[in-house]
Design a protein around this motif. Structure first.
Motif, PDB file in Angstrom:
ATOM      1  N   THR A  88       0.802  -1.226   0.000  1.00  0.00           N
ATOM      2  CA  THR A  88       0.000   0.000   0.000  1.00  0.00           C
ATOM      3  C   THR A  88       0.835   1.277   0.000  1.00  0.00           C
ATOM      4  N   GLY A  89       2.092   1.196   0.437  1.00  0.00           N
ATOM      5  CA  GLY A  89       2.913   2.398   0.550  1.00  0.00           C
ATOM      6  C   GLY A  89       2.675   3.166   1.832  1.00  0.00           C
ATOM      7  N   HIS A  90       1.969   2.564   2.795  1.00  0.00           N
ATOM      8  CA  HIS A  90       1.688   3.224   4.071  1.00  0.00           C
ATOM      9  C   HIS A  90       2.902   3.134   4.991  1.00  0.00           C
ATOM     10  N   CYS A  91       3.338   4.279   5.515  1.00  0.00           N
ATOM     11  CA  CYS A  91       4.432   4.308   6.489  1.00  0.00           C
ATOM     12  C   CYS A  91       3.835   4.039   7.868  1.00  0.00           C
ATOM     13  N   PHE A  92       4.136   2.880   8.430  1.00  0.00           N
ATOM     14  CA  PHE A  92       3.518   2.507   9.695  1.00  0.00           C
ATOM     15  C   PHE A  92       4.433   2.691  10.901  1.00  0.00           C
ATOM     16  N   GLN A  93       5.716   2.985  10.674  1.00  0.00           N
ATOM     17  CA  GLN A  93       6.604   3.218  11.808  1.00  0.00           C
ATOM     18  C   GLN A  93       7.782   4.065  11.373  1.00  0.00           C
ATOM     19  N   GLN A  94       8.216   4.942  12.283  1.00  0.00           N
ATOM     20  CA  GLN A  94       9.406   5.759  12.070  1.00  0.00           C
ATOM     21  C   GLN A  94      10.266   5.673  13.318  1.00  0.00           C
ATOM     22  N   THR A  95      11.563   5.565  13.121  1.00  0.00           N
ATOM     23  CA  THR A  95      12.489   5.545  14.242  1.00  0.00           C
ATOM     24  C   THR A  95      13.798   6.182  13.797  1.00  0.00           C
ATOM     25  N   GLU A  96      14.712   6.356  14.724  1.00  0.00           N
ATOM     26  CA  GLU A  96      15.992   6.992  14.403  1.00  0.00           C
ATOM     27  C   GLU A  96      17.109   6.251  15.118  1.00  0.00           C
ATOM     28  N   THR A  97      18.216   6.066  14.424  1.00  0.00           N
ATOM     29  CA  THR A  97      19.373   5.426  15.032  1.00  0.00           C
ATOM     30  C   THR A  97      20.125   6.444  15.889  1.00  0.00           C
ATOM     31  N   ILE A  98      20.978   5.945  16.752  1.00  0.00           N
ATOM     32  CA  ILE A  98      21.770   6.802  17.629  1.00  0.00           C
ATOM     33  C   ILE A  98      23.240   6.546  17.329  1.00  0.00           C
ATOM     34  N   ALA A  99      24.002   7.626  17.154  1.00  0.00           N
ATOM     35  CA  ALA A  99      25.436   7.479  16.891  1.00  0.00           C
ATOM     36  C   ALA A  99      26.130   6.880  18.118  1.00  0.00           C
ATOM     37  N   GLN A 100      27.117   6.034  17.860  1.00  0.00           N
ATOM     38  CA  GLN A 100      27.855   5.382  18.934  1.00  0.00           C
ATOM     39  C   GLN A 100      28.628   6.403  19.769  1.00  0.00           C
ATOM     40  N   PRO A 101      28.860   6.114  21.061  1.00  0.00           N
ATOM     41  CA  PRO A 101      29.655   7.026  21.900  1.00  0.00           C
ATOM     42  C   PRO A 101      31.013   7.303  21.258  1.00  0.00           C
ATOM     43  N   GLY A 102      31.401   8.555  21.286  1.00  0.00           N
ATOM     44  CA  GLY A 102      32.657   8.976  20.669  1.00  0.00           C
ATOM     45  C   GLY A 102      32.490   9.462  19.245  1.00  0.00           C
ATOM     46  N   SER A 103      31.306   9.291  18.682  1.00  0.00           N
ATOM     47  CA  SER A 103      31.019   9.763  17.328  1.00  0.00           C
ATOM     48  C   SER A 103      30.290  11.096  17.393  1.00  0.00           C
ATOM     49  N   LEU A 104      30.358  11.827  16.326  1.00  0.00           N
ATOM     50  CA  LEU A 104      29.606  13.076  16.223  1.00  0.00           C
ATOM     51  C   LEU A 104      28.134  12.760  15.993  1.00  0.00           C
ATOM     52  N   ASP A 105      27.250  13.660  16.431  1.00  0.00           N
ATOM     53  CA  ASP A 105      25.816  13.460  16.178  1.00  0.00           C
ATOM     54  C   ASP A 105      25.514  13.410  14.686  1.00  0.00           C
ATOM     55  N   ALA A 106      26.341  14.082  13.895  1.00  0.00           N
ATOM     56  CA  ALA A 106      26.138  14.088  12.438  1.00  0.00           C
ATOM     57  C   ALA A 106      26.495  12.747  11.805  1.00  0.00           C
ATOM     58  N   ILE A 123      19.727  -5.471   9.394  1.00  0.00           N
ATOM     59  CA  ILE A 123      21.149  -5.168   9.561  1.00  0.00           C
ATOM     60  C   ILE A 123      21.421  -3.862   8.838  1.00  0.00           C
ATOM     61  N   THR A 124      22.011  -2.891   9.550  1.00  0.00           N
ATOM     62  CA  THR A 124      22.313  -1.595   8.944  1.00  0.00           C
ATOM     63  C   THR A 124      23.799  -1.289   9.045  1.00  0.00           C
ATOM     64  N   CYS A 125      24.313  -0.598   8.022  1.00  0.00           N
ATOM     65  CA  CYS A 125      25.688  -0.080   8.005  1.00  0.00           C
ATOM     66  C   CYS A 125      25.568   1.424   8.146  1.00  0.00           C
ATOM     67  N   GLU A 126      26.295   1.992   9.104  1.00  0.00           N
ATOM     68  CA  GLU A 126      26.042   3.384   9.456  1.00  0.00           C
ATOM     69  C   GLU A 126      27.290   4.251   9.397  1.00  0.00           C
ATOM     70  N   ALA A 127      27.050   5.557   9.378  1.00  0.00           N
ATOM     71  CA  ALA A 127      28.124   6.536   9.225  1.00  0.00           C
ATOM     72  C   ALA A 127      29.063   6.580  10.426  1.00  0.00           C
ATOM     73  N   ASP A 128      28.625   6.078  11.569  1.00  0.00           N
ATOM     74  CA  ASP A 128      29.486   6.084  12.758  1.00  0.00           C
ATOM     75  C   ASP A 128      30.431   4.879  12.789  1.00  0.00           C
ATOM     76  N   LYS A 129      30.620   4.262  11.633  1.00  0.00           N
ATOM     77  CA  LYS A 129      31.526   3.124  11.456  1.00  0.00           C
ATOM     78  C   LYS A 129      31.025   1.877  12.184  1.00  0.00           C
ATOM     79  N   SER A 130      29.722   1.709  12.280  1.00  0.00           N
ATOM     80  CA  SER A 130      29.163   0.551  12.975  1.00  0.00           C
ATOM     81  C   SER A 130      28.232  -0.232  12.060  1.00  0.00           C
ATOM     82  N   VAL A 131      28.060  -1.492  12.406  1.00  0.00           N
ATOM     83  CA  VAL A 131      27.039  -2.355  11.812  1.00  0.00           C
ATOM     84  C   VAL A 131      26.098  -2.701  12.957  1.00  0.00           C
ATOM     85  N   LYS A 132      24.808  -2.428  12.776  1.00  0.00           N
ATOM     86  CA  LYS A 132      23.841  -2.673  13.845  1.00  0.00           C
ATOM     87  C   LYS A 132      22.831  -3.722  13.386  1.00  0.00           C
ATOM     88  N   ILE A 133      22.413  -4.544  14.327  1.00  0.00           N
ATOM     89  CA  ILE A 133      21.389  -5.549  14.064  1.00  0.00           C
ATOM     90  C   ILE A 133      20.175  -5.190  14.911  1.00  0.00           C
TER      91      ILE A 133
END
Length: 164
Positions: A88-106, A123-133
């Motif tokens: 349907t294209g309905h957005c049913f949830q929104q969330t935000e990742t958190i940068a790892q300690p020692g990383s910039l908020d950007a 599984i996500t690959c992120e700008a703070d040099k982390s892989v999160k599950i």
């Protein structure tokens, strides 16, 4: 779209207004989605016919992933993740990742994403040099995470009027 046998382009899809950064294709139907800064677009796989827009992500989309349950995840350069119903294209949830300690908020952008084989972990690959599950909240229900059906219906009707 490419015709690999003939070695030439079948058609060029030019509906996005910004550069396309992500593609994903489900295993259960011959369609695919593309993501850019303007929105997510769903296409017919056979001929490239445009099907629908998924709008509402307010950042540049870098990653798309689809599981076999029809959940589409979009990840953006500002760390936001939206979860959509693929049909349907309905957005049913929104969330935000958190940068790892020692990383910039950007440094909380999401660059790549994929569901595991069970479709229940992301599984996500992120700008703070982390892989999160990520795993789903097993205590979530319609009571704890209600869907605003009147607003969703209004949005669907408005979008269907824009298509024609």
């Amino acid at each position: 779209l490419w015709d690999l046998v003939a070695g030439k382009v079948m058609t060029t899809l030019t509906h996005h207004k910004k550069s396309v950064r992500a593609l994903a294709q489900p295993t259960f139907e011959n369609t695919f989605v593309s993501g850019a800064a303007d929105n997510i677009k769903k296409w017919q796989g056979k001929d490239g016919r445009f099907i629908q827009n998924c709008t509402g992500h307010k950042a540049v989309i870098n990653a798309l992933a689809i599981n076999d349950d029809g959940v589409l995840m979009s990840g953006a350069d500002n760390g936001t993740m939206n979860f959509w119903d693929y049909g349907t294209g309905h957005c049913f949830q929104q969330t935000e990742t958190i940068a790892q300690p020692g990383s910039l908020d950007a440094e909380n952008g999401i660059y790549a994403a994929e569901f595991d084989l069970t479709g229940t972990r992301l599984i996500t690959c992120e700008a703070d040099k982390s892989v999160k599950i990520w795993k789903q909240d097993e205590n979530a229900s319609e009571l704890t995470h209600p869907i605003d059906m009147p607003a969703w219906r209004k949005k669907c009707i408005a979008e269907s009027k824009q298509r024609y």
